[in-house]
Design an enzyme around this catalytic site. Structure first.
Site, PDB file in Angstrom:
ATOM      1  N   ASP A 188       0.855  -1.186   0.000  1.00 44.29           N
ATOM      2  CA  ASP A 188       0.000   0.000   0.000  1.00 44.29           C
ATOM      3  C   ASP A 188       0.893   1.239   0.000  1.00 44.29           C
ATOM      4  O   ASP A 188       1.388   1.678   1.037  1.00 44.29           O
ATOM      5  CB  ASP A 188      -0.911   0.011   1.221  1.00 44.29           C
ATOM      6  CG  ASP A 188      -1.931   1.152   1.165  1.00 44.29           C
ATOM      7  OD1 ASP A 188      -1.680   2.146   0.455  1.00 44.29           O
ATOM      8  OD2 ASP A 188      -2.974   1.046   1.837  1.00 44.29           O
ATOM      9  N   HIS A 193       0.544   7.842   4.087  1.00 40.69           N
ATOM     10  CA  HIS A 193       1.143   7.130   5.214  1.00 40.69           C
ATOM     11  C   HIS A 193       2.647   7.343   5.339  1.00 40.69           C
ATOM     12  O   HIS A 193       3.274   6.741   6.210  1.00 40.69           O
ATOM     13  CB  HIS A 193       0.833   5.638   5.081  1.00 40.69           C
ATOM     14  CG  HIS A 193      -0.622   5.357   4.892  1.00 40.69           C
ATOM     15  ND1 HIS A 193      -1.553   5.597   5.870  1.00 40.69           N
ATOM     16  CD2 HIS A 193      -1.315   4.897   3.817  1.00 40.69           C
ATOM     17  CE1 HIS A 193      -2.757   5.286   5.422  1.00 40.69           C
ATOM     18  NE2 HIS A 193      -2.638   4.858   4.179  1.00 40.69           N
ATOM     19  N   ILE A 208      -0.419   9.198   8.723  1.00 40.90           N
ATOM     20  CA  ILE A 208      -1.183   8.324   9.611  1.00 40.90           C
ATOM     21  C   ILE A 208      -0.881   6.856   9.293  1.00 40.90           C
ATOM     22  O   ILE A 208      -0.393   6.526   8.211  1.00 40.90           O
ATOM     23  CB  ILE A 208      -2.693   8.591   9.497  1.00 40.90           C
ATOM     24  CG1 ILE A 208      -3.192   8.291   8.075  1.00 40.90           C
ATOM     25  CG2 ILE A 208      -3.020  10.014   9.908  1.00 40.90           C
ATOM     26  CD1 ILE A 208      -4.705   8.419   7.904  1.00 40.90           C
ATOM     27  N   GLY A 211      -5.100   2.002   7.942  1.00 46.29           N
ATOM     28  CA  GLY A 211      -6.188   1.351   8.659  1.00 46.29           C
ATOM     29  C   GLY A 211      -6.042  -0.157   8.663  1.00 46.29           C
ATOM     30  O   GLY A 211      -6.344  -0.821   9.665  1.00 46.29           O
TER      31      GLY A 211
END
Length: 285
Positions: A188, A193, A208, A211
């Site tokens: 990903d 991120h 961040i 998820g």
């Protein structure tokens, strides 16, 4: 309109050939925090190839995450700004235990498009099978901010009734400062991120955590704490992403257990238990 729901739903499914080996599984496990303590026999099941078992959430990154969320955002009828995209939820059904080395054909399509008013929601479905039959079905719910309001179906509510009583078990899991940088090596590559400038454009003070990294950390905690470390007992796993996690924080994972399922609530300790994952349920034997 950037999203043409009828066109997206009518689009031909896309297929991709996936393959993975033990190094991919080990990297994923390290990306969700396995291997601490490094010599713990329970952790070696995630990190040592001679003992390796596969946490079912590896299905979300098998084959380097292809076709993946970004692949779904390039489907016919969908043209959106990646900075407006948030992963809203994930639902995984495991049909058979995943092998540490394997290959599969993944079929990828948009299964639903919902109008939430201020956002559109795409349900991206991936079904993977090998020569012996189905392996997993993966539904990702993708929120696209600012793209709702065309009068379409709002879709079903994903909210569950809160668990009752005190949790049967509560554990805490620290998140490394470089956790997102390690996790993204499993496929990903969203700059949200890793790139501070991109994160600011998207409305966050800094990059961040994925998820799906929190998703994997939580499933590992349930398996290790309540299922005797037996990954083959997991049948399905669903969650709603309720808030962000910043690398360096600590996750608090509360679990309510029955013989058939485990409910969980996950929060960020340092931000007054701000919700991170909600409506989380692992169905198991």
């Amino acid at each position: 309109m950037p999203i043409d729901a009828a066109k997206a739903l009518a689009a031909e499914p896309r297929t991709a050939e996936l393959s993975w080996g033990h190094k991919d599984v080990q990297l994923y496990h390290l990306g969700i925090g396995a291997g601490s303590p490094a010599t713990d026999p329970d952790e070696l099941r995630y990190t040592l190839e001679s003992r390796l078992h596969v946490l079912p959430s590896f299905a979300t990154v098998a084959g380097a995450g292809k076709p993946g969320v970004t692949g779904g955002l390039s489907m016919p009828g969908v043209e959106v700004d990646l900075a407006r995209v948030l992963h809203g939820g994930q639902n995984l059904v495991i049909h058979r235990p995943l092998p540490a080395t394997g290959s599969a054909t993944a079929t990828h399509r948009i299964a639903a498009v919902y109008d939430k008013g201020k956002a559109a929601v795409l349900v991206l479905r991936t079904e993977a099978a090998d020569t012996d039959g189905p392996l997993w079905t993966n539904d990702a719910q993708i929120f696209i901010r600012g793209e709702g309001g065309w009068g379409g179906d709002r879709g079903p509510s994903a909210r569950l009734e809160p668990p009752s009583g005190e949790p049967d078990r509560t554990v805490e899991r620290p998140i490394r400062e470089d956790q997102a940088l390690l996790y993204r090596l499993s496929g990903d590559w969203n700059p949200l991120h890793a790139d501070p400038e991109f994160a600011k454009v998207a409305g966050f003070e800094r990059p961040i955590l994925h998820g799906l990294c929190t998703y994997g950390i939580t499933l590992k905690a349930v398996v290790d704490t309540l299922l005797g470390g037996d990954v083959t007992r997991v049948r399905s796993y669903a969650t709603r992403f309720a808030g962000v996690v910043y690398p360096g924080e600590t996750l608090r994972i509360r679990m309510w257990h029955t013989p058939e399922s485990t409910r969980a609530a996950i929060s960020a300790v340092e931000r007054d238990d701000a919700p991170v994952l909600a409506d989380t349920i692992v169905e198991h034997t």
